[in-house]
Design a protein around this motif. Structure first.
Motif, PDB file in Angstrom:
ATOM      1  N   THR B   8       0.833  -1.209   0.000  1.00  0.00           N
ATOM      2  CA  THR B   8       0.000   0.000   0.000  1.00  0.00           C
ATOM      3  C   THR B   8       0.865   1.255   0.000  1.00  0.00           C
ATOM      4  OG1 THR B   8      -0.142  -0.343   2.375  1.00  0.00           O
ATOM      5  CG2 THR B   8      -2.074  -0.913   1.066  1.00  0.00           C
ATOM      6  N   LYS B  11       2.240   1.850  -3.433  1.00  0.00           N
ATOM      7  CA  LYS B  11       1.216   2.401  -4.331  1.00  0.00           C
ATOM      8  C   LYS B  11       0.960   3.867  -4.021  1.00  0.00           C
ATOM      9  CE  LYS B  11      -1.418  -1.704  -5.434  1.00  0.00           C
ATOM     10  NZ  LYS B  11      -2.644  -2.446  -5.238  1.00  0.00           N
ATOM     11  N   ARG B  15       1.276   7.521  -6.414  1.00  0.00           N
ATOM     12  CA  ARG B  15       0.198   8.438  -6.790  1.00  0.00           C
ATOM     13  C   ARG B  15       0.652   9.864  -6.854  1.00  0.00           C
ATOM     14  NH1 ARG B  15      -2.971   5.241  -2.970  1.00  0.00           N
ATOM     15  NH2 ARG B  15      -3.525   3.457  -4.226  1.00  0.00           N
ATOM     16  N   SER B  16       0.111  10.642  -7.810  1.00  0.00           N
ATOM     17  CA  SER B  16       0.724  11.906  -8.248  1.00  0.00           C
ATOM     18  C   SER B  16       0.935  12.913  -7.140  1.00  0.00           C
ATOM     19  CB  SER B  16      -0.142  12.525  -9.334  1.00  0.00           C
ATOM     20  OG  SER B  16      -1.458  12.685  -8.840  1.00  0.00           O
ATOM     21  N   PHE B  17      -0.120  13.196  -6.351  1.00  0.00           N
ATOM     22  CA  PHE B  17       0.045  14.347  -5.468  1.00  0.00           C
ATOM     23  C   PHE B  17       0.970  14.085  -4.300  1.00  0.00           C
ATOM     24  CE2 PHE B  17      -3.959  12.187  -4.534  1.00  0.00           C
ATOM     25  CZ  PHE B  17      -3.797  11.847  -3.212  1.00  0.00           C
ATOM     26  N   ARG B  30       6.259  27.902  -6.627  1.00  0.00           N
ATOM     27  CA  ARG B  30       5.966  28.832  -5.536  1.00  0.00           C
ATOM     28  C   ARG B  30       7.086  29.841  -5.361  1.00  0.00           C
ATOM     29  NH1 ARG B  30       6.403  28.061   0.344  1.00  0.00           N
ATOM     30  NH2 ARG B  30       5.516  29.974   1.185  1.00  0.00           N
ATOM     31  N   ASN B 154      -9.588  32.091   5.897  1.00  0.00           N
ATOM     32  CA  ASN B 154     -10.327  30.881   6.308  1.00  0.00           C
ATOM     33  C   ASN B 154     -11.082  31.106   7.595  1.00  0.00           C
ATOM     34  OD1 ASN B 154      -9.682  29.237   4.216  1.00  0.00           O
ATOM     35  ND2 ASN B 154      -7.906  28.345   5.229  1.00  0.00           N
ATOM     36  N   ASP B 168      -2.513  35.888  -2.356  1.00  0.00           N
ATOM     37  CA  ASP B 168      -3.475  34.789  -2.486  1.00  0.00           C
ATOM     38  C   ASP B 168      -4.907  35.267  -2.422  1.00  0.00           C
ATOM     39  OD1 ASP B 168      -1.570  32.218  -0.765  1.00  0.00           O
ATOM     40  OD2 ASP B 168      -1.632  32.844  -2.854  1.00  0.00           O
TER      41      ASP B 168
END
Lengths: 402, 239
Positions: B8, B11, B15-17, B30, B154, B168
């Motif tokens: 796991t 895998k 994964r991309s991120f 950035r 936020n 931002d």
């Protein structure tokens, strides 16, 4: 459950000779029923109430007096008091639960609800769970059974066991198969009961040992009857109170081969109903695959999830920033032009200072020049005029003071 | 013996991120952006300095011109005010209470910028006894935003510790740095509303040297109400 169509295989062992597999049998579907300790606990607590005997306090206890309250004005409490005289009992309080010799509060009645009805399906669910738990070694071990030396769990043994008649044979078999350690435990821990049960014909307390489940009784019942801790049961009438004593799942069970095979018929599966319990199918689990972590991390789930939202750590934490008017580095970070600005201000100041200085110097010089020339003029004038005017003198005086 | 990595985790790292390359790329982007912001900030600050100076000089010129001609120069009415609440929460009648809430002056010694127009002036009229207000100059606006400027991010109050924060939130209004923010507030530009709402209400300290009497108006040697340019000295004591 389609996943259970491929059923694992269990070995059948002989009852003497060598401990090796003589046959292999598929595992009945019951053993894959959901293990629900909550259901078992509920059913067990209610089922255990069903073999209670009614008890109560005598209906007349404490009421066999004709006591009456003396009323007020006699400097005594108003509780009913025994009538008459000539005995110690007279004048004593009676009838109340607080009185000596009085009736108890809420005298126990025989018509208390001693037994509990439990839904048939719930009962069956609990039994299925309990049977399934007997195949799970950690559960059996945690119940306290000594199962280390067993060849396999669930332990299935040839049908010859059902024909045993002698206790000696039974003990020999238990030792052969490795189950005798559990019996030894029972013998070792036999104790006198704590409490009043000891003189109410319940003197000794025993642990629970192995349970032998058979399909046909050809002597097996009597053979195992006298061995402490060992219980026998017919596979057709498995009792939850024996399968999960104290509502603790995982009894150590020794199955005979035919009993083991019969489980498939008695409890059915998810596709086929039971042959003996009409309309009964095995209970379905709420979750088929309980490994939640694995499900979440599987490709099928992960590829469909959206990307993790970026954690704005840059200004997520509470950052204590210095005062920009005191800390130049903070100021420059916020306003990169600041240093240049200060520089320019400084230059401007100096330039102005310089200019001012020039102007001041110039005017001072002019004034001094004017003074000098005016002095010369005065001298000339004095030479010309015999008298110097008062005014000029005054001016001179002033200028000297300056 | 080599370390066994669970399937796991293997895998997951694919994964991309989560992969290192993607993180590196993001970081580079950035950094580039930050550099851009800082260069912009420098240029704009320079521009604004000139602008403020010109404004001052212009004002002086016009006044002198008027004097020469023997007429008067009427200065433009102030567009910006800074309000400070100088009375506490207890015993405030409902109308002023509501107006103070609307202006985000929910506690004593809190301050906000406000655009002056007919409607806001009428609001100020109602809350005069509870606040003091005036017309801040550039340095006051700067000091407030730099030293006590917190952003609303936020639904949280976070101190403005970099231009990135401003970029931002306010990039779409062409405000990318502190000086931009100061300029927008001070000159009450097109996006004053957004710049102002980006800023949390200022929490100021009680004034050094104290107040004379809050019960009287400033005009009557007290403290509340409009004090025009004297707000600048007060803010210096409270910042």
């Amino acid at each position: 459950m389609t996943t259970q169509q491929l059923r694992p295989i269990v070995s059948v062992f002989p009852i003497k000779g060598k401990v090796k597999t003589i046959k292999q049998v598929p595992l009945p579907s019951v053993f894959s029923a959901p293990i629900r300790p909550d259901v078992v606990r509920f059913v067990h607590t209610n089922m255990a109430k069903n073999n209670r005997q009614a008890h109560a306090v005598s209906t007349t206890a404490g009421e066999q007096t004709s006591a009456t309250s003396w009323g007020t004005g006699r400097a005594v409490a108003r509780i009913p008091r025994v009538k008459g005289s000539g005995t110690g009992r007279s004048g004593q309080a009676a009838f109340g639960n607080m009185c000596r010799g009085g009736r108890m509060y809420a005298p126990k009645k025989v018509w208390r609800k001693w037994h509990r009805k439990i839904n048939t399906n719930q009962k069956r669910y609990a039994v299925c769970s309990a049977i399934a738990a007997t195949a799970v070694t950690p559960l059996v071990m945690s119940r306290g059974h000594r199962v280390n030396k067993l060849p396999e769990l669930p332990l299935v043994v040839s049908d010859q066991l059902q024909s045993l008649t002698k206790t000696r044979q039974a003990v020999k078999f238990l030792k052969f198969i490795g189950a005798y350690r559990d019996v030894e435990k029972v013998i070792r821990t036999k104790k006198t009961r704590v409490g009043q049960g000891k003189y109410r014909n319940r003197r000794h307390v025993l642990r629970k040992g192995p349970m032998v489940v058979y399909a046909r009784n050809l002597g097996i019942k009597k053979a195992f009857r006298n061995i402490p801790g060992v219980e026998t049961a017919s596979v057709y009438t498995l009792n939850l109170l024996k399968l999960a004593p104290g509502s603790q799942m995982g009894r150590f069970i020794i199955w005979t081969e035919s009993a083991f095979k019969l489980l498939e018929d008695i409890y059915g599966s998810w596709e086929k109903p039971s042959k003996f319990k009409s309309g009964f199918y095995l209970p379905r689990p709420v979750m088929v695959n309980t490994d939640v972590e694995r499900i979440i991390k599987s490709d099928q789930v992960q590829t469909v999830l959206r990307n993790r939202r970026p954690r704005s750590r840059k200004y997520g934490k509470k950052i204590q920033r210095a005062d920009p008017y005191e800390d130049m580095s903070v100021m420059v970070k916020l306003n990169p032009y600041y240093k240049t600005k200060l520089q320019k201000q400084k230059e401007l100041e100096e330039k102005n200072k310089k200019e001012r200085k020039e102007i001041v110097d110039k005017s001072r010089k002019e004034y001094e020049d004017w003074l000098y020339f005016s002095e010369e003029e005065e001298e000339e004038e004095e030479e010309e005029e015999e008298e110097g005017s008062d005014e000029d003198r005054e001016i001179e005086v002033l200028s000297d003071e300056n | 013996m080599s370390k066994q990595v669970p399937e796991t985790i293997k895998k997951q790292s694919k994964r991309s991120f989560n992969s290192k390359e993607v993180k590196k790329e993001k970081n580079e982007k950035r950094m580039k952006l930050l550099k851009e912001i800082q260069t912009k900030a420098f240029k704009r600050a320079e521009k604004y300095e000139k602008e403020y100076l010109e404004q001052e000089q212009k004002l002086v010129e016009l006044k002198q011109k008027a004097l020469k001609e023997g007429s008067f120069y009427r200065e433009p009415e102030p567009k910006l005010a800074f309000i400070i609440r100088i009375r506490g929460i207890v015993g405030v009648p409902p109308k002023p209470r509501k107006i103070l809430q609307l202006l985000r002056l929910r506690r004593i010694y809190s301050g906000v910028f406000i655009r002056l127009n007919k409607s806001s002036l009428r609001m100020l009229h109602f809350i005069d006894p509870y606040v003091t207000w005036g017309y801040p100059d550039v340095e006051t606006v700067r000091a407030l935003i730099y030293k006590r400027g917190h952003a609303r991010v936020n639904h949280q109050r976070k101190i403005i510790d970099s231009n990135e924060m401003i970029y931002d939130k306010l990039q779409k209004y062409d405000i990318v740095c502190m000086e931009d923010l100061v300029h927008e507030i001070f000159t009450v530009g097109k996006n004053f509303k957004h710049a102002n709402s980006f800023l949390w209400a200022f929490k100021l300290k009680p004034p050094v040297g104290g107040f004379s009497t809050v019960k009287k108006s400033f005009v009557n040697k007290g403290e509340h109400g409009n004090r025009e340019q004297y707000i600048n000295t007060l803010v210096k004591k409270m910042i």
